[in-house]
Design an enzyme around this catalytic site. Structure first.
Site, PDB file in Angstrom:
ATOM      1  CB  THR A 124     -56.141   3.450  24.318  1.00 34.23           C
ATOM      2  OG1 THR A 124     -56.084   4.093  25.630  1.00 34.23           O
ATOM      3  CG2 THR A 124     -54.792   3.695  23.545  1.00 34.23           C
ATOM      4  CB  CYS A 125     -60.540   0.841  26.148  1.00 35.29           C
ATOM      5  SG  CYS A 125     -61.588   0.394  24.387  1.00 35.29           S
ATOM      6  CG  ASP A 126     -55.628   3.283  30.329  1.00 36.37           C
ATOM      7  OD1 ASP A 126     -55.832   3.962  31.166  1.00 36.37           O
ATOM      8  OD2 ASP A 126     -54.841   2.032  30.736  1.00 36.37           O
ATOM      9  CB  SER A 127     -60.274   5.523  32.317  1.00 41.52           C
ATOM     10  OG  SER A 127     -59.516   4.908  33.115  1.00 41.52           O
ATOM     11  CG  ASN A 179     -56.399  -0.538  23.619  1.00 37.91           C
ATOM     12  OD1 ASN A 179     -57.180   0.277  24.018  1.00 37.91           O
ATOM     13  ND2 ASN A 179     -56.620  -2.025  23.996  1.00 37.91           N
TER      14      ASN A 179
END
Length: 369
Positions: free
Chosen positions: A308-311, A348
């Site tokens: 996902t784009c979550d850091s 996501n």
């Protein structure tokens, strides 16, 4: 080609784990905490072995009833329950409910009249590998008062329960709560209340990286604490992770690689949000055993992260894998049978793992969600 992410559960490992409990603690009833992996084949396997169950919601009970589990043996251990779930569980045949407040006792008296109630005692003593305590439980004096109030509401003050924290690596953590239970039983006896059950909760560990203490050490501490109680009671445990974690291997595909600030990153199609939520809960300290499809002799260190784009979506830092690992290769994460698919979401838009059950080398089923 294997569709990933995919969790393979070896039911023979689940069976072996259950037998370790019944051998180490022969006088203690085992109730599987089904929240950590409610897959139907796991429940069926444990039921066939004589295991009982612990639930946290009415829909979990529905699963068990569909398998023919006797609801009278089920413990509803969630201390705060929606009113509709209490009503459904009671009409479904459940008669043992945990609580830790007067408000909950009143709900139980109205919706599950005459039921056995088990007060939740706080057990904030020793840090665990997956911190989970603090939300539930009261001090011993409050617990005694709540049981007396429950009796006045027409409920049966049946027992006391506690949970020392998930992935507990210190067997002695069970000692202080059992000392508190002993004091409570003396106080309650003076009020004409005699408990019938002590629920020792879960928290028994699985092998992530370092091998945990042997189950026999936990059993010795628990048996010693039970022997010190003023009169005999039925004792139960609620293991979840310790029964199913080691049985699971989650396979993910490398979807990309990168070098950032001199560190090598491996991006997988499984991450914290679609399989490894406990990575976030533990600050990436839960060390899942990791291997890969390359199996190269030359090794390197990687940061293992999700799709996902979550850091925050990272599983493990500084993991040793094949130095030539690249896009399309497979990574296998062991001890992944607990709290992986149960927590997984399609955040996501990424898929949750499929599940395949085997028993040793024998396939049980192809793929289910």
């Amino acid at each position: 080609m294997m569709r990933t992410p995919a969790l393979v559960m070896d039911l023979s490992v689940v069976e072996a784990a259950y037998r370790r409990f019944t051998t180490a603690m022969p006088s203690i009833a085992v109730h599987y905490a089904m929240k950590c992996n409610p897959h139907q084949d796991i429940l069926t396997t444990l039921r066939s072995l004589g295991c009982r169950f612990e639930i946290a919601s009415a829909p979990e009970l529905d699963q068990l009833l569909a398998l023919g589990v006797d609801p009278a043996t089920v413990l509803y251990s969630n201390p705060i329950k929606p009113a509709a779930h209490i009503r459904d569980a009671y009409y479904g045949g459940v008669r043992s409910f945990a609580f830790d407040s007067l408000d909950e006792a009143a709900k139980l008296a109205a919706l599950a009249p005459g039921s056995n109630v088990i007060v939740r005692l706080a057990a904030l003593t020793t840090p665990s590998g997956v911190p989970s305590e603090g939300k539930f439980g009261v001090d011993p004096d409050t617990a005694v008062r709540l049981l007396a109030q429950a009796r006045s509401l027409g409920l049966c003050p049946f027992g006391v329960t506690f949970h020392v924290g998930s992935q507990m690596l210190v067997p002695e953590a069970w000692r202080p709560p059992l000392v508190a239970v002993r004091r409570m039983m003396h106080q309650l006896a003076d009020m004409g209340i005699f408990l019938q059950m002590v629920d020792l909760g879960g928290g028994f560990p699985a092998p992530y990286g370092a091998k945990p203490p042997p189950l026999e050490r936990y059993a010795a501490v628990i048996e010693n604490g039970l022997a010190g109680l003023p009169y005999p009671v039925r004792a139960v445990v609620e293991p979840g992770r310790a029964l199913v974690a080691e049985a699971g291997t989650l396979t993910a595909t490398v979807i990309g690689t990168a070098i950032r600030s001199g560190k090598r990153w491996i991006h997988l199609d499984a991450g914290a949000f679609n399989g490894f939520m406990e990575s976030l809960e533990t600050g990436n300290e839960l060390r899942f055993p990791v291997s890969d499809s390359r199996g190269s002799a030359v090794r390197d260190r990687f940061q293992l992260t999700g799709p996902t784009c979550d850091s925050q979506d990272t599983i493990l830092f500084d993991v040793e894998l094949s130095a030539d690992l690249s896009t399309g290769d497979l990574v296998h994460l062991g001890t992944a049978g607990a709290y992986t698919t149960a927590y997984a979401s399609t955040f996501n838009g990424f898929e949750v793992p499929t599940v395949r059950c085997v028993s040793g080398s024998r396939l049980i089923e192809a793929t289910v969600d």
